[in-house]
Motif scaffolding. Structure first.
Motif, PDB file in Angstrom:
ATOM      1  N   ARG A  76       0.547  12.130   2.566  1.00  0.00           N
ATOM      2  CA  ARG A  76      -0.173  13.310   3.035  1.00  0.00           C
ATOM      3  C   ARG A  76       0.268  14.530   2.235  1.00  0.00           C
ATOM      4  N   LEU A  99      -4.133   0.525  -2.265  1.00  0.00           N
ATOM      5  CA  LEU A  99      -3.790  -0.847  -1.887  1.00  0.00           C
ATOM      6  C   LEU A  99      -3.709  -1.712  -3.131  1.00  0.00           C
ATOM      7  N   LEU A 121      -5.109  13.245   2.684  1.00  0.00           N
ATOM      8  CA  LEU A 121      -4.440  11.949   2.626  1.00  0.00           C
ATOM      9  C   LEU A 121      -4.876  11.220   1.358  1.00  0.00           C
ATOM     10  N   VAL A 122      -3.935  10.614   0.708  1.00  0.00           N
ATOM     11  CA  VAL A 122      -4.222   9.783  -0.463  1.00  0.00           C
ATOM     12  C   VAL A 122      -3.557   8.432  -0.238  1.00  0.00           C
ATOM     13  N   ARG A 123      -4.325   7.373  -0.426  1.00  0.00           N
ATOM     14  CA  ARG A 123      -3.763   6.043  -0.172  1.00  0.00           C
ATOM     15  C   ARG A 123      -4.313   5.039  -1.170  1.00  0.00           C
ATOM     16  N   ASN A 153       0.384   5.502   1.263  1.00  0.00           N
ATOM     17  CA  ASN A 153      -0.469   6.379   2.073  1.00  0.00           C
ATOM     18  C   ASN A 153       0.308   7.663   2.320  1.00  0.00           C
ATOM     19  N   GLU A 179      -7.914  -0.507  -3.982  1.00  0.00           N
ATOM     20  CA  GLU A 179      -8.479   0.737  -3.475  1.00  0.00           C
ATOM     21  C   GLU A 179      -7.549   1.909  -3.753  1.00  0.00           C
ATOM     22  N   THR A 180      -8.127   3.012  -4.167  1.00  0.00           N
ATOM     23  CA  THR A 180      -7.415   4.279  -4.240  1.00  0.00           C
ATOM     24  C   THR A 180      -8.391   5.332  -3.726  1.00  0.00           C
ATOM     25  N   GLU A 181      -8.045   6.022  -2.653  1.00  0.00           N
ATOM     26  CA  GLU A 181      -8.989   6.949  -2.042  1.00  0.00           C
ATOM     27  C   GLU A 181      -8.291   8.149  -1.430  1.00  0.00           C
ATOM     28  N   TYR A 201       0.828  -1.199   0.000  1.00  0.00           N
ATOM     29  CA  TYR A 201       0.000   0.000   0.000  1.00  0.00           C
ATOM     30  C   TYR A 201       0.862   1.248   0.000  1.00  0.00           C
ATOM     31  N   SER A 249      -7.304  14.617   6.540  1.00  0.00           N
ATOM     32  CA  SER A 249      -6.578  14.237   7.743  1.00  0.00           C
ATOM     33  C   SER A 249      -7.272  14.788   8.985  1.00  0.00           C
TER      34      SER A 249
END
Length: 293
Positions: A88, A260, A256-258, A86, A243-245, A84, A249
């Protein structure tokens, strides 16, 4: 203010584009994804049904034909790997930044995730059947014939294992490729059979192989690198960026962008892979030596 115009599909596409372009071990000319199907979470399993070979018997016009029931089995491709990202983006940095922040961030995330998947698949070379593992060879830099002969040996090894000739590839490290470039059989278009790069990492053709170059060639010991040859049907891979979301914060004024990525791989046909561990040396008098497997 949060990333109000965030669209998950667009961010996922921004991650996927450089991800696909950079793959070597995980690209379609090296592995197959025919069992990928739907992947929803880590721990999922792709079930692959197999059927035993029918028996071929001698025909006798005076004897009744024998009938047999085909035996079936099931092999599992486990989706047990996950990576993943993640990151900021602080509001202050976003305002003060000159230029786009989305592009560089997603590209770097994609390349890092690519590298993880590529290295994982590269590590599957050890699952080649024992007879297809040629052991360790020393190759002198100024004796390119030794490098070319190594490719020939890999080709013969696959032939002996009844491996199909269509779509054969070989992945070599940069230092081995450098030795090959000194052999005119590899450099000449009429001998190599191609004058352009057709796939990710491809650098030419030799001994019936599409030759690809990768920095992710495994290194079992210092100075040694593994060359892997084979066909795409040998290794099956199932992978998806799940997942991309983006979200706001809770601890800082930032977005935040993260994302998987889950995946798995399995060698279904170990006879379809052949390997050699090579050590490129400077000494001109060094023979092409082979050690035990």
């Amino acid at each position: 203010m949060a990333i109000t115009k965030f669209v998950p599909e667009l961010w996922a596409a921004a991650v996927q584009m450089p991800f696909d372009r950079a793959l070597v071990y995980a690209q379609p000319s090296v592995v197959n994804r025919k069992y990928e199907g739907e992947i929803r979470k880590m721990g999922d399993t792709v079930h692959v049904g197999t059927i035993a070979d029918p028996t071929v018997r001698k025909y006798d016009k005076d004897t009744d034909l024998q009938v047999e029931d085909l035996a079936d089995d099931q092999l599992d491709l486990k989706i047990d790997q996950g990576d993943y990202f993640n990151f900021r983006v602080n509001d202050v940095d976003k305002v003060q930044a000159a230029g786009d922040f989305q592009g560089p961030a997603t590209q770097r995330a994609a390349f890092k995730m690519k590298d993880q998947l590529d290295r994982f698949i590269a590590g599957l070379h050890a699952q080649a059947m024992p007879a297809n593992q040629l052991g360790t060879l020393e190759i002198a830099k100024d004796k390119p014939g030794q490098a070319y002969d190594t490719l020939v040996e890999l080709s013969v090894t696959l032939d002996t294992a009844d491996c199909p000739t269509d779509g054969r590839y070989v992945i070599v490290p940069p230092e081995f490729h450098g030795v090959l470039l000194r052999d005119e059989r590899f450099v000449r278009v009429d001998a190599a059979g191609t004058d352009q790069g057709l796939r990710n990492g491809i650098v030419g053709r030799a001994a019936g192989f599409d030759v690809l170059k990768s920095n992710n060639s495994p290194a079992p010991k210092a100075g040694e690198r593994v060359i892997q040859a084979g066909i795409p049907d040998a290794i099956s891979v199932a992978q998806q960026i799940i997942e991309t979301e983006a979200l706001r914060s809770q601890a800082r004024f930032a977005d935040l962008v993260r994302g998987l990525n889950v995946y798995g791989a399995k060698v279904f046909h170990p006879e379809g892979i052949a390997t050699a561990t090579v050590k490129v040396v400077d000494t001109a008098s060094a023979p092409a030596t082979k050690t035990a497997k």
